[in-house]
Design an enzyme around this catalytic site. Sequence first.
Site, PDB file in Angstrom:
ATOM      1  CG  ASP A  45      83.049  50.986 129.214  1.00 15.19           C
ATOM      2  OD1 ASP A  45      83.579  50.215 130.028  1.00 15.19           O
ATOM      3  OD2 ASP A  45      82.564  50.611 128.119  1.00 15.19           O
ATOM      4  CE1 TYR A  50      82.140  48.822 122.188  1.00 16.42           C
ATOM      5  CE2 TYR A  50      82.607  50.598 123.718  1.00 16.42           C
ATOM      6  CZ  TYR A  50      82.073  49.355 123.453  1.00 16.42           C
ATOM      7  OH  TYR A  50      81.443  48.669 124.464  1.00 16.42           O
ATOM      8  CE  LYS A  75      83.828  47.399 127.599  1.00 22.36           C
ATOM      9  NZ  LYS A  75      83.460  48.561 126.757  1.00 22.36           N
ATOM     10  CG  HIS A 108      84.379  43.542 124.149  1.00 19.82           C
ATOM     11  ND1 HIS A 108      84.650  44.647 123.385  1.00 19.82           N
ATOM     12  CD2 HIS A 108      83.073  43.676 124.508  1.00 19.82           C
ATOM     13  CE1 HIS A 108      83.575  45.410 123.291  1.00 19.82           C
ATOM     14  NE2 HIS A 108      82.602  44.844 123.960  1.00 19.82           N
ATOM     15  CG  LEU A 190      70.030  54.375 130.122  1.00 28.53           C
ATOM     16  CD1 LEU A 190      70.148  55.672 129.312  1.00 28.53           C
ATOM     17  CD2 LEU A 190      69.488  54.676 131.528  1.00 28.53           C
ATOM     18  CB  SER A 231      73.551  60.352 126.057  1.00 25.41           C
ATOM     19  OG  SER A 231      72.806  61.273 125.284  1.00 25.41           O
ATOM     20  CB  VAL A 232      75.731  61.509 120.906  1.00 24.01           C
ATOM     21  CG1 VAL A 232      76.621  60.286 120.752  1.00 24.01           C
ATOM     22  CG2 VAL A 232      74.376  61.269 120.240  1.00 24.01           C
ATOM     23  CB  SER A 239      69.608  65.148 132.705  1.00 15.92           C
ATOM     24  OG  SER A 239      69.473  64.300 131.599  1.00 15.92           O
ATOM     25  CG  ASN A 240      71.709  60.167 131.175  1.00 14.26           C
ATOM     26  OD1 ASN A 240      70.514  60.390 131.366  1.00 14.26           O
ATOM     27  ND2 ASN A 240      72.151  59.609 130.064  1.00 14.26           N
TER      28      ASN A 240
END
Length: 275
Positions: A45, A50, A75, A108, A190, A231-232, A239-240
Amino acid sequence: MSVPHLRLSESVTIPQLGFGVFKVDPAATQQVVETALEAGYRHIDTAAVYGNEEGVGRALAASGLPAGEVFVTTKLWNADQGYDTTLAAFERSMERLGLDVLDLYLIHWPMPDHGSYVETWRALAQLHADGRVRAVGVSNFGIAELQVLAEAGLPTPAINQIEAHPLLGQAALRDYHRTHGMVTEAWSPLAQGQALDLPEIAAIAEAHGATPAQIVIAWHLALGNVVIPKSVTPERITSNFAAHEIVLTDEEVARIDALDRGHRVGPDPNTFHRL
Ligand code: NDP
């Protein structure tokens, strides 16, 4: 266990767990997305605003995965709302992504005071009819804006990407989506980390031998939301992704539902107006 898919139309499904790249540095995006693809994500996404569509495109090209294997969303930015400006902005995004056909294109933000989202939606419907994008949807739309599209006799968006997490359950909007055949997609799933320190989430995590983030992602999946954690950090990326293997009990889902405080971590779509 593989990631479930949700149906957007007769011919298009979306992987329920994807990977978001908001605030991922454009220079780092290729590497971060490559890590996500190696971890197993098949849904990315991004958004024009961005500034990292090119990095996403480079990662897709470098992955060696067959075309169409990875579901890609981008978007339309607010400044490009309007019919002709949308068509032109779409082509610029496609050039940066290096794609011929996009999986999902979203408006957006509605910016209701700007008065352009209906014309913009007509342009997305045209891109869909022309086969340039497999599914079209919106982001940050409320019930009022969705009703305006319906009253204009326009196609129903396949999906609405909205802020949703344990502190902002969005029950009313999710109900509206369900009754109108739309999918709910959760951004900042999150709560940008704010949902991870809650004692109730920690207790459920401990019971499953899982991380708090995994429990929150598993909760979104149990509700039927599409979920796109960002996450970076390589261990978190991995784990996500593994969260799709966690099945919560109805009682655990209800305990997380009960954390809803109507608390936003992002802007209020009714008043957000940035060009
Ligand atoms: P998230 O809720 O996904 O949270 C991201 C934050 O949580 C980062 O700081 C990340 O840190 C941290 N994090 C991720 N995994 C873990 C973990 N396992 N343990 C602890 N911390 C963790 O927020 P986003 O705002 O990024 O939302 C996700 C995606 O939603 C965006 O990337 C974007 O694609 C989309 N979005 C869409 C919007 C819209 O208007 N349509 C608005 C906002 C987001 P780190 O990276 O340092 O690991």
